[in-house]
Design a protein around this motif. Structure first.
Motif, PDB file in Angstrom:
ATOM      1  N   THR A  49       0.918  -1.172   0.110  1.00 23.48           N
ATOM      2  CA  THR A  49       0.085  -0.004   0.014  1.00 23.48           C
ATOM      3  C   THR A  49       1.017   1.342   0.123  1.00 23.48           C
ATOM      4  OG1 THR A  49      -1.765  -1.214   1.122  1.00 23.48           O
ATOM      5  CG2 THR A  49      -1.706   1.253   1.186  1.00 23.48           C
ATOM      6  N   TYR A  53       2.961   3.242  -4.348  1.00 24.16           N
ATOM      7  CA  TYR A  53       3.208   4.590  -4.701  1.00 24.16           C
ATOM      8  C   TYR A  53       4.596   4.787  -4.588  1.00 24.16           C
ATOM      9  CZ  TYR A  53       2.566   9.614  -3.993  1.00 24.16           C
ATOM     10  OH  TYR A  53       2.679  11.025  -4.046  1.00 24.16           O
ATOM     11  N   SER A  88      -6.939   8.720  -7.001  1.00 23.03           N
ATOM     12  CA  SER A  88      -7.430   9.030  -5.426  1.00 23.03           C
ATOM     13  C   SER A  88      -8.791   8.520  -5.245  1.00 23.03           C
ATOM     14  CB  SER A  88      -7.084  10.541  -5.170  1.00 23.03           C
ATOM     15  OG  SER A  88      -5.801  10.832  -5.179  1.00 23.03           O
ATOM     16  N   CYS A  91      -8.485   4.823  -4.928  1.00 22.13           N
ATOM     17  CA  CYS A  91      -8.213   4.272  -3.761  1.00 22.13           C
ATOM     18  C   CYS A  91      -9.222   4.492  -2.854  1.00 22.13           C
ATOM     19  CB  CYS A  91      -6.911   5.254  -3.348  1.00 22.13           C
ATOM     20  SG  CYS A  91      -5.401   4.937  -4.161  1.00 22.13           S
ATOM     21  N   LEU A 100      -6.814  -1.540  -4.044  1.00 24.93           N
ATOM     22  CA  LEU A 100      -5.956  -0.327  -3.502  1.00 24.93           C
ATOM     23  C   LEU A 100      -4.521  -0.205  -4.062  1.00 24.93           C
ATOM     24  CD1 LEU A 100      -5.977   2.026  -1.629  1.00 24.93           C
ATOM     25  CD2 LEU A 100      -5.432   0.175   0.343  1.00 24.93           C
ATOM     26  N   ARG A 104      -2.821   2.714  -5.929  1.00 22.70           N
ATOM     27  CA  ARG A 104      -1.755   3.521  -5.491  1.00 22.70           C
ATOM     28  C   ARG A 104      -0.599   3.470  -6.482  1.00 22.70           C
ATOM     29  NH1 ARG A 104      -0.628   6.762  -1.262  1.00 22.70           N
ATOM     30  NH2 ARG A 104       0.926   5.696  -0.453  1.00 22.70           N
ATOM     31  N   GLN A 107      -1.372   6.453  -8.714  1.00 28.02           N
ATOM     32  CA  GLN A 107      -0.973   7.498  -7.881  1.00 28.02           C
ATOM     33  C   GLN A 107       0.299   8.011  -8.067  1.00 28.02           C
ATOM     34  OE1 GLN A 107      -2.267   7.594  -3.771  1.00 28.02           O
ATOM     35  NE2 GLN A 107      -3.601   9.282  -4.069  1.00 28.02           N
ATOM     36  N   PHE A 167      -7.682   9.484   1.064  1.00 33.38           N
ATOM     37  CA  PHE A 167      -7.804   9.710  -0.381  1.00 33.38           C
ATOM     38  C   PHE A 167      -8.793  10.554  -0.886  1.00 33.38           C
ATOM     39  CE2 PHE A 167      -6.064   5.311   0.950  1.00 33.38           C
ATOM     40  CZ  PHE A 167      -4.787   5.454   0.228  1.00 33.38           C
TER      41      PHE A 167
END
Length: 470
Positions: A49, A53, A88, A91, A100, A104, A107, A167
Motif C-alpha cells: 500500500t 506509490y 485517488s 483508492c 487499492l 496507489r 497515484q 484519499f
C-alpha cells in the motif's frame, strides 16, 4: 488587476500539487491499521500500500523531467494531476487490497509526472528574477510542511471519517489545481528536437525496482518467488547499465570525475530514506497496534521527529556552510543514530516522554543530514545541478521504497507477538548503520568535494532556478 493577483491562483495550484505528492508519502501510514482490518490485508499487503506509490515515483522521476521538456510541462503536469485525482478516487472506493495497491501505483505514476512540472511552470510564469526566487521559496516551504503534516492530517481524517477519507482529501485539491493550470498557454519543449526521452531506460528502471521491492516483501512467505524476482532484478540492472551507456540521451549524464562523490552522496541519501521511511512505517503501527493510541494521537506522536526538518532548516544551512557538507552529513548521521538507539530502547517499554525525546533527537539529526547530503550531491557536479538533483531525489525515493519493504518483511505483522522485538532490532540496526556512515562521511571529508561558506556558494533557491533554466 495586477499581475501578482493573476498569478496567485496558479501558485496555489502548483504548490498544492507538490504538497499532495509529498503528503502521500507519509499520510497513508497512519491509516494502515484500519486498512489492514477493513480489507483483511497482511503485512505484505500493507507494505505494498505504501510502496506501490513509492516505486513508480522513484523510478519515473528521472524520466518525467525529460518528458515535460519534450511534450511541454503544462501538458504533462495536467496529465499527472488528472491521473493523480482519478487514482485517488479509485483508492477511496477500493473494495479489496489488490485494487487499492493498483490504484496507489497509478497515484505514484501521476505524482512522478506532476512533480517536475509544478516547479517548471511556477518558474516559467514568474514576471522577473526576484519574483522567481520568491515563488521557488514558497514551493520549497510547501514541500517542507508536507512531511510533518502527513501523519497529523492522516490521523485526524482516519479518526473522524475512516481511512478512505485520506484519499478523498486529494480529490477537491486536484480539481481546484486543474483550473488555473488549464488556463495557461500551451507550453512547448524547452529545446525542441533535442530532449529525447530515454523510454527504454525508464521502463527498465521501473521493472527492476518493482522486482526488487517485490522480492523483499514476498521473501518471508514465498522464498522461491523472492529468489526469482531478485534474479530478474539483477539482470534488469545489468541491462539498464548497458542501455544507459549506449543511449544518446541517457536518463542521467554525470562527468566521469564526479561519479565517486555523487555516488557517495546518493548512497547516503538512499540509506537515509531507507531507515527513515522504514522506521516511520513501523512507528505508526507500534503506536496504534501495540500502544493502543488513537489515529490522531499516533499522528501527533510523530511530530517530534517530523517538525525539526522545516523548523531547523535555516540554522542547519548556516551550520553546513560553516563546517562543510560532509562533516555536516557526519554530524547529522551521528545525532540521528543516537535518536534511533533511543527509540529502540524506549519502544520495548520505556516512558512516553523519553520516547518523544528520542524522536526529537532523531528528527534533529535528519534536519542537519538532509540539506547536507543534498548539498554534497550538488557540490559533486556543480555545473550540472539538474543531474545531481535528479540522482539525489531518485536515490532517496528508491531508498524509501526499499526501506518500507525491508522493514515490513523483517518485522512481520503488527499483530504478531514478536513485532515489538523485531522492530527494536531494526531500529538498533538503523542506529549502527547511521553511526558507521557517519564515520565514513567524516573520513570522506578529506577526499571528497567539501566547500564551506563562500560568496559563490549557490543557495537552494539559486540551484533550483538554475536547474529549470538549464
Amino acid at each position: 488587476m495586477t499581475a501578482e493577483r493573476v498569478r496567485w491562483p496558479l501558485t496555489l495550484a502548483l504548490c498544492g500539487g507538490y504538497f499532495l505528492v509529498l503528503l502521500d508519502v507519509t499520510v497513508v501510514n497512519i491509516a494502515l491499521p484500519q486498512i489492514g482490518s477493513d480489507l483483511h490485508a497482511d503485512g505484505s499487503g500493507l507494505a505494498w500500500t505504501v510502496d506501490a506509490y513509492a516505486v513508480p515515483l522513484a523510478a519515473l522521476l528521472l524520466g518525467s523531467g525529460a518528458i515535460g521538456d519534450r511534450l511541454g510541462h503544462r501538458r504533462v503536469a495536467l496529465l499527472g494531476l488528472a491521473g493523480f485525482g482519478v487514482a485517488s478516487v479509485l483508492c477511496a472506493l477500493a473494495p479489496t487490497i489488490g485494487v487499492l495497491i493498483a490504484a496507489r501505483a497509478m497515484q505514484g505514476t501521476g505524482a512522478a509526472l506532476m512533480l517536475p512540472g509544478t516547479l517548471a511552470l511556477l518558474v516559467a510564469n514568474a514576471r522577473d528574477e526576484n519574483a522567481r526566487n520568491r515563488l521557488v521559496g514558497v514551493w520549497a516551504a510547501t514541500g517542507g510542511a508536507a512531511l510533518p503534516a502527513g501523519p497529523v492530517i492522516g490521523g485526524l481524517l482516519v479518526q473522524a471519517a475512516g481511512w478512505r477519507a485520506v484519499f478523498w482529501l486529494s480529490v477537491p485539491v486536484v480539481v481546484l489545481a486543474l483550473i488555473p493550470v488549464l488556463g495557461l498557454a500551451r507550453s512547448r519543449a524547452t529545446t525542441p528536437g533535442s530532449n529525447t526521452v530515454d523510454w527504454g531506460g525508464a521502463a527498465l528502471l521501473v521493472t527492476g525496482l518493482a522486482c526488487l521491492v517485490s522480492a523483499i516483501i514476498e521473501a518471508p512467505r514465498l522464498p522461491w518467488l523472492a529468489v526469482s524476482l531478485g534474479t530478474i532484478a539483477a539482470g534488469v540492472a545489468c541491462w539498464f547499465v548497458v542501455v544507459e551507456r549506449r543511449a544518446r540521451y541517457p536518463l542521467l549524464r554525470i562527468p566521469h570525475g564526479a561519479r565517486r562523490a555523487l555516488a557517495a552522496a546518493c548512497a547516503v541519501s538512499g540509506v537515509m530514506n531507507l531507515c527513515v521511511l522504514g522506521g516511520l512505517f513501523l512507528l505508526t503501527q507500534l503506536f496504534q497496534n501495540v500502544r493502543g493510541l488513537s489515529p490522531v494521537a499516533a499522528g501527533f506522536a510523530t511530530l517530534p521527529a517530523m517538525l525539526p526538518l522545516p523548523l531547523l532548516g535555516a540554522a542547519a544551512g548556516r551550520l553546513i556552510a560553516r563546517i562543510g557538507v560532509w562533516r555536516g552529513s557526519a554530524l547529522g548521521l551521528m545525532v540521528s543514530a543516537v535518536g534511533f538507539a533511543g527509540i529502540a530502547v524506549m519502544i520495548t517499554g520505556g516512558g512516553s516522554v523519553l520516547l518523544l525525546c528520542s524522536l526529537a533527537v532523531w528528527g534533529a539529526g535528519l534536519a542537519i543530514l538532509t540539506p547536507a547530503i543534498v548539498a554534497a550531491a550538488l557540490h559533486a557536479v556543480p555545473d550540472s545541478p539538474g543531474a545531481a538533483s535528479g540522482a539525489s531525489n531518485t536515490s532517496r525515493q528508491t531508498g524509501g521504497a526499499l526501506g518500507v519493504a525491508l522493514f515490513a518483511a523483517l518485522a512481520g505483522p503488527a499483530t504478531g507477538t514478536s513485532f515489538t522485538a523485531h522492530a527494536c532490532a531494526l531500529f538498533l540496526a538503523a542506529a549502527v548503520t547511521f553511526a558507521v556512515l557517519g564515520v565514513l562521511c567524516g573520513v570522506g571529508s578529506r577526499y571528497l568535494p567539501e566547500r564551506s561558506a563562500s560568496p559563490d556558494l549557490p543557495s537552494p533557491t539559486m540551484v533550483r532556478t538554475k536547474r529549470i533554466n538549464s
